[in-house]
Design a protein around this motif. Structure first.
Motif, PDB file in Angstrom:
ATOM      1  N   ARG A  41      83.943 -21.516  -5.332  1.00 22.07           N
ATOM      2  CA  ARG A  41      83.013 -21.092  -6.338  1.00 22.07           C
ATOM      3  C   ARG A  41      82.399 -22.547  -7.068  1.00 22.07           C
ATOM      4  O   ARG A  41      81.249 -22.439  -7.186  1.00 22.07           O
ATOM      5  CB  ARG A  41      83.532 -20.220  -7.332  1.00 22.07           C
ATOM      6  CG  ARG A  41      83.984 -18.762  -6.939  1.00 22.07           C
ATOM      7  CD  ARG A  41      84.578 -17.915  -8.190  1.00 22.07           C
ATOM      8  NE  ARG A  41      83.696 -17.925  -9.241  1.00 22.07           N
ATOM      9  CZ  ARG A  41      83.785 -17.926 -10.542  1.00 22.07           C
ATOM     10  NH1 ARG A  41      84.991 -18.400 -11.072  1.00 22.07           N
ATOM     11  NH2 ARG A  41      82.828 -17.829 -11.542  1.00 22.07           N
ATOM     12  N   LEU A  42      83.482 -23.303  -7.027  1.00 22.40           N
ATOM     13  CA  LEU A  42      82.964 -24.515  -7.960  1.00 22.40           C
ATOM     14  C   LEU A  42      82.142 -25.434  -6.950  1.00 22.40           C
ATOM     15  O   LEU A  42      81.123 -26.140  -7.379  1.00 22.40           O
ATOM     16  CB  LEU A  42      84.275 -25.201  -8.194  1.00 22.40           C
ATOM     17  CG  LEU A  42      83.997 -26.553  -9.050  1.00 22.40           C
ATOM     18  CD1 LEU A  42      83.070 -26.275 -10.095  1.00 22.40           C
ATOM     19  CD2 LEU A  42      85.482 -26.877  -9.461  1.00 22.40           C
ATOM     20  N   LEU A  43      82.163 -25.534  -5.403  1.00 22.67           N
ATOM     21  CA  LEU A  43      81.456 -26.213  -4.762  1.00 22.67           C
ATOM     22  C   LEU A  43      79.966 -25.498  -4.699  1.00 22.67           C
ATOM     23  O   LEU A  43      79.250 -26.383  -4.778  1.00 22.67           O
ATOM     24  CB  LEU A  43      82.079 -26.021  -3.583  1.00 22.67           C
ATOM     25  CG  LEU A  43      81.423 -26.763  -2.070  1.00 22.67           C
ATOM     26  CD1 LEU A  43      81.354 -28.192  -2.440  1.00 22.67           C
ATOM     27  CD2 LEU A  43      82.038 -26.418  -0.937  1.00 22.67           C
ATOM     28  N   PHE A  67      82.366 -30.746 -20.020  1.00 22.87           N
ATOM     29  CA  PHE A  67      82.127 -30.081 -18.583  1.00 22.87           C
ATOM     30  C   PHE A  67      83.089 -28.874 -18.722  1.00 22.87           C
ATOM     31  O   PHE A  67      82.820 -27.837 -18.366  1.00 22.87           O
ATOM     32  CB  PHE A  67      82.345 -30.996 -17.292  1.00 22.87           C
ATOM     33  CG  PHE A  67      81.920 -30.091 -16.303  1.00 22.87           C
ATOM     34  CD1 PHE A  67      80.883 -29.796 -15.753  1.00 22.87           C
ATOM     35  CD2 PHE A  67      83.070 -30.054 -15.100  1.00 22.87           C
ATOM     36  CE1 PHE A  67      80.604 -29.298 -14.664  1.00 22.87           C
ATOM     37  CE2 PHE A  67      82.742 -29.421 -13.967  1.00 22.87           C
ATOM     38  CZ  PHE A  67      81.666 -28.853 -13.606  1.00 22.87           C
ATOM     39  N   VAL A  68      84.384 -29.083 -18.904  1.00 25.08           N
ATOM     40  CA  VAL A  68      85.433 -28.188 -18.829  1.00 25.08           C
ATOM     41  C   VAL A  68      85.231 -26.982 -19.782  1.00 25.08           C
ATOM     42  O   VAL A  68      85.346 -25.901 -19.547  1.00 25.08           O
ATOM     43  CB  VAL A  68      86.855 -28.674 -18.921  1.00 25.08           C
ATOM     44  CG1 VAL A  68      87.860 -27.725 -19.213  1.00 25.08           C
ATOM     45  CG2 VAL A  68      87.091 -29.792 -18.164  1.00 25.08           C
ATOM     46  N   ARG A  69      84.662 -27.354 -20.985  1.00 24.19           N
ATOM     47  CA  ARG A  69      84.565 -26.444 -22.308  1.00 24.19           C
ATOM     48  C   ARG A  69      83.510 -25.679 -21.744  1.00 24.19           C
ATOM     49  O   ARG A  69      83.319 -24.373 -22.060  1.00 24.19           O
ATOM     50  CB  ARG A  69      84.510 -27.219 -23.390  1.00 24.19           C
ATOM     51  CG  ARG A  69      84.386 -26.283 -24.584  1.00 24.19           C
ATOM     52  CD  ARG A  69      84.441 -27.056 -25.951  1.00 24.19           C
ATOM     53  NE  ARG A  69      83.332 -28.219 -26.030  1.00 24.19           N
ATOM     54  CZ  ARG A  69      83.280 -29.406 -25.900  1.00 24.19           C
ATOM     55  NH1 ARG A  69      84.550 -29.826 -25.551  1.00 24.19           N
ATOM     56  NH2 ARG A  69      82.510 -30.162 -26.041  1.00 24.19           N
ATOM     57  N   GLY A 121      86.059 -18.906 -15.972  1.00 24.26           N
ATOM     58  CA  GLY A 121      87.458 -18.739 -15.863  1.00 24.26           C
ATOM     59  C   GLY A 121      88.151 -19.924 -14.998  1.00 24.26           C
ATOM     60  O   GLY A 121      89.232 -19.734 -14.418  1.00 24.26           O
ATOM     61  N   LEU A 122      87.526 -21.134 -15.028  1.00 28.06           N
ATOM     62  CA  LEU A 122      88.095 -22.244 -14.232  1.00 28.06           C
ATOM     63  C   LEU A 122      88.872 -23.171 -15.122  1.00 28.06           C
ATOM     64  O   LEU A 122      88.511 -23.345 -16.404  1.00 28.06           O
ATOM     65  CB  LEU A 122      87.211 -22.735 -13.316  1.00 28.06           C
ATOM     66  CG  LEU A 122      86.636 -22.020 -12.172  1.00 28.06           C
ATOM     67  CD1 LEU A 122      85.534 -22.859 -11.437  1.00 28.06           C
ATOM     68  CD2 LEU A 122      87.655 -21.483 -11.294  1.00 28.06           C
ATOM     69  N   THR A 123      89.621 -24.001 -14.893  1.00 26.88           N
ATOM     70  CA  THR A 123      90.189 -24.876 -15.672  1.00 26.88           C
ATOM     71  C   THR A 123      89.991 -26.465 -15.255  1.00 26.88           C
ATOM     72  O   THR A 123      89.712 -26.655 -14.109  1.00 26.88           O
ATOM     73  CB  THR A 123      91.748 -24.484 -15.732  1.00 26.88           C
ATOM     74  OG1 THR A 123      92.281 -24.970 -14.454  1.00 26.88           O
ATOM     75  CG2 THR A 123      91.954 -23.265 -16.167  1.00 26.88           C
ATOM     76  N   GLU A 124      90.649 -27.237 -16.174  1.00 26.81           N
ATOM     77  CA  GLU A 124      90.509 -28.724 -15.558  1.00 26.81           C
ATOM     78  C   GLU A 124      91.278 -29.008 -14.425  1.00 26.81           C
ATOM     79  O   GLU A 124      91.062 -29.726 -13.613  1.00 26.81           O
ATOM     80  CB  GLU A 124      90.810 -29.842 -16.915  1.00 26.81           C
ATOM     81  CG  GLU A 124      90.673 -31.029 -16.487  1.00 26.81           C
ATOM     82  CD  GLU A 124      91.166 -31.951 -17.588  1.00 26.81           C
ATOM     83  OE1 GLU A 124      91.366 -32.966 -17.673  1.00 26.81           O
ATOM     84  OE2 GLU A 124      91.440 -31.319 -18.941  1.00 26.81           O
ATOM     85  N   LEU A 125      92.439 -28.191 -14.294  1.00 26.40           N
ATOM     86  CA  LEU A 125      93.398 -28.549 -13.139  1.00 26.40           C
ATOM     87  C   LEU A 125      92.538 -27.815 -11.869  1.00 26.40           C
ATOM     88  O   LEU A 125      92.861 -28.545 -11.145  1.00 26.40           O
ATOM     89  CB  LEU A 125      94.756 -27.381 -13.330  1.00 26.40           C
ATOM     90  CG  LEU A 125      95.602 -27.602 -12.470  1.00 26.40           C
ATOM     91  CD1 LEU A 125      96.254 -29.069 -12.308  1.00 26.40           C
ATOM     92  CD2 LEU A 125      97.076 -26.605 -12.653  1.00 26.40           C
TER      93      LEU A 125
END
Length: 203
Positions: free
Chosen positions: A74-76, A142-144, A151-155
């Motif tokens: 999803r991030l890609l 970017f994370v916030r 639904g994604l995190t910095e990790l």
């Protein structure tokens, strides 16, 4: 007809069982009797329970591995198109982009990364983050503003960066494509290269 309609569920079970057994017997005869019919039938019936996410190189894919690869896929997509795949349905449809297929493609690449024992330094991860975000986008922002609403995190982002850098390195070592490219390039190249990439990844 009334009896068949009344017992159609049982009838279908019998038909399906007969078809499975016939295929197993046929496979057994076509391979010189090397397949144990009982063991093969047991494997077929229990496969969905023992390995619901399939296997890569004979090792079952865990639910955690699948979920992580799904989030990274999803991030890609977002980093290439600035939209999440679920909200960019028309473009994804035109590209024949399928989240499940692409997730397994990523799992295959990551399995190859592991097999090749590719390691990525923290410095390389940081450099990739700076290249993707640019000098004007702080990581916490970017994370916030981007990751958290999706639904994604910095990790998740850190793991994505490390894995994607490894996949890029794999591309240099083994010739398997996986590099982030600009949206204009990926959209035009996706349809042309998808089957070839899939075949390379499987090999």
């Amino acid at each position: 007809f009334g009896t068949i309609r009344k017992h159609q569920n049982w009838l279908w079970l019998v038909i399906i069982a007969a078809i499975v057994v016939s295929f197993v017997v046929w496979l057994s005869s076509s391979t010189g009797g090397s397949i144990n019919v009982v063991e093969e039938l047991s494997r077929l019936l229990s496969g969905s329970k023992s390995a619901p996410y399939g296997q890569i190189d004979g090792r079952p894919v865990t639910s955690i591995e699948y979920a992580q690869a799904y989030r990274e896929t999803r991030l890609l997509y977002f980093l290439n198109f600035q939209k999440w795949p679920e909200s960019d349905v028309e473009r994804a449809r035109q590209m024949n982009f399928d989240m499940e297929t692409e997730t397994y493609m990523r799992l295959i690449r990551l399995a190859k990364v592991k097999a090749e024992k590719i390691r990525i330094s923290d410095e390389a991860v940081g450099e990739l983050a700076r290249r993707l975000l640019g000098p004007k986008t702080p990581l916490d922002g970017f994370v916030r503003e981007v990751l958290a609403p999706a639904g994604l995190t910095e990790l998740d982002f850190e793991r994505f960066l490390r894995n994607d850098a490894a996949i890029q390195q794999l591309g240099a070592v083994a010739g398997l494509p996986g590099k982030l490219v600009p949206p204009r390039e990926i959209e035009s190249a996706y349809r042309e290269n998808r089957e070839e990439v899939a075949l390379d990844a499987v090999f």
